[in-house]
Design a protein around this motif. Sequence first.
Motif, PDB file in Angstrom:
ATOM      1  N   GLY A  51       0.810  -1.219   0.000  1.00 41.12           N
ATOM      2  CA  GLY A  51       0.000   0.000   0.000  1.00 41.12           C
ATOM      3  C   GLY A  51       0.838   1.260   0.000  1.00 41.12           C
ATOM      4  N   THR A  52       1.927   1.256   0.778  1.00 40.97           N
ATOM      5  CA  THR A  52       2.775   2.446   0.807  1.00 40.97           C
ATOM      6  C   THR A  52       3.500   2.640  -0.527  1.00 40.97           C
ATOM      7  OG1 THR A  52       4.641   1.249   1.796  1.00 40.97           O
ATOM      8  CG2 THR A  52       3.117   2.356   3.306  1.00 40.97           C
ATOM      9  N   SER A  53       3.796   1.538  -1.212  1.00 42.56           N
ATOM     10  CA  SER A  53       4.427   1.654  -2.539  1.00 42.56           C
ATOM     11  C   SER A  53       3.498   2.400  -3.485  1.00 42.56           C
ATOM     12  CB  SER A  53       4.741   0.273  -3.116  1.00 42.56           C
ATOM     13  OG  SER A  53       5.709  -0.373  -2.344  1.00 42.56           O
ATOM     14  N   TYR A  54       2.217   2.040  -3.472  1.00 40.35           N
ATOM     15  CA  TYR A  54       1.268   2.731  -4.344  1.00 40.35           C
ATOM     16  C   TYR A  54       0.971   4.134  -3.846  1.00 40.35           C
ATOM     17  CZ  TYR A  54       0.517  -1.213  -7.369  1.00 40.35           C
ATOM     18  OH  TYR A  54       0.705  -2.193  -8.291  1.00 40.35           O
ATOM     19  N   VAL A  57       3.860   6.157  -5.552  1.00 40.52           N
ATOM     20  CA  VAL A  57       3.843   6.170  -7.022  1.00 40.52           C
ATOM     21  C   VAL A  57       3.428   7.518  -7.615  1.00 40.52           C
ATOM     22  CG1 VAL A  57       2.563   5.241  -9.010  1.00 40.52           C
ATOM     23  CG2 VAL A  57       3.642   3.695  -7.400  1.00 40.52           C
ATOM     24  N   PRO A  58       2.389   8.183  -7.136  1.00 41.60           N
ATOM     25  CA  PRO A  58       1.992   9.448  -7.781  1.00 41.60           C
ATOM     26  C   PRO A  58       3.061  10.539  -7.729  1.00 41.60           C
ATOM     27  CG  PRO A  58       0.226   8.651  -6.384  1.00 41.60           C
ATOM     28  CD  PRO A  58       1.415   7.776  -6.120  1.00 41.60           C
ATOM     29  N   VAL A  68       4.562   4.106 -14.474  1.00 40.73           N
ATOM     30  CA  VAL A  68       5.144   3.844 -13.152  1.00 40.73           C
ATOM     31  C   VAL A  68       4.250   2.889 -12.367  1.00 40.73           C
ATOM     32  CG1 VAL A  68       5.841   4.888 -10.967  1.00 40.73           C
ATOM     33  CG2 VAL A  68       6.368   6.037 -13.108  1.00 40.73           C
ATOM     34  N   SER A  69       2.945   3.096 -12.418  1.00 37.18           N
ATOM     35  CA  SER A  69       2.009   2.202 -11.716  1.00 37.18           C
ATOM     36  C   SER A  69       2.113   0.776 -12.244  1.00 37.18           C
ATOM     37  CB  SER A  69       0.574   2.694 -11.872  1.00 37.18           C
ATOM     38  OG  SER A  69       0.416   3.937 -11.263  1.00 37.18           O
TER      39      SER A  69
END
Length: 155
Positions: A51-54, A57-58, A68-69
């Motif tokens: 979750g923290t990775s996503y 991403v922005p 990137v996503s």
Amino acid sequence: GFRGRIWAQFLALFFEAIFLFAFGSIDNTNEWYVALICLVLFSTCVQMAEGTSYGIVPFMNKKQLAVVSALVGAGGNLGAVIAGFAFYNPIDHPLTPFKVHAAYVMFWALLSPVYYWPEHGGMFCPPAAKDSESKIEGSVEDKPQSIAEPRISAI
């Protein structure tokens, strides 16, 4: 903000490594529920790290957000395959691969303080630029409003 997201990533990865190492240290002399507790806590940290990775991403490349996503999503699946071949196939001992994998996760967790973006900052450093919310060139905000392009704003 962004700095909090890096901290969350660090903590999720750090405790993921701790619980994976603990799981790899459990043998048949322990009760079964000790392994279950470690595995549940490890899995929770894995989900938090994903979750923290996503959440990060922005901030990477706003012009190429979809790319990137996709790379982050595919990277997780590829990473699982690589971990299987790198840590679990070549090592014959039943518990050692978990400890080696935990060391690998801890390595990436300890790299978190090194991550720094001038416009967003890092774990211990504030942003260098005054305007941390830079506009994307060619974004909707830069184009004149027209009837053919209605402006839609998100909450």
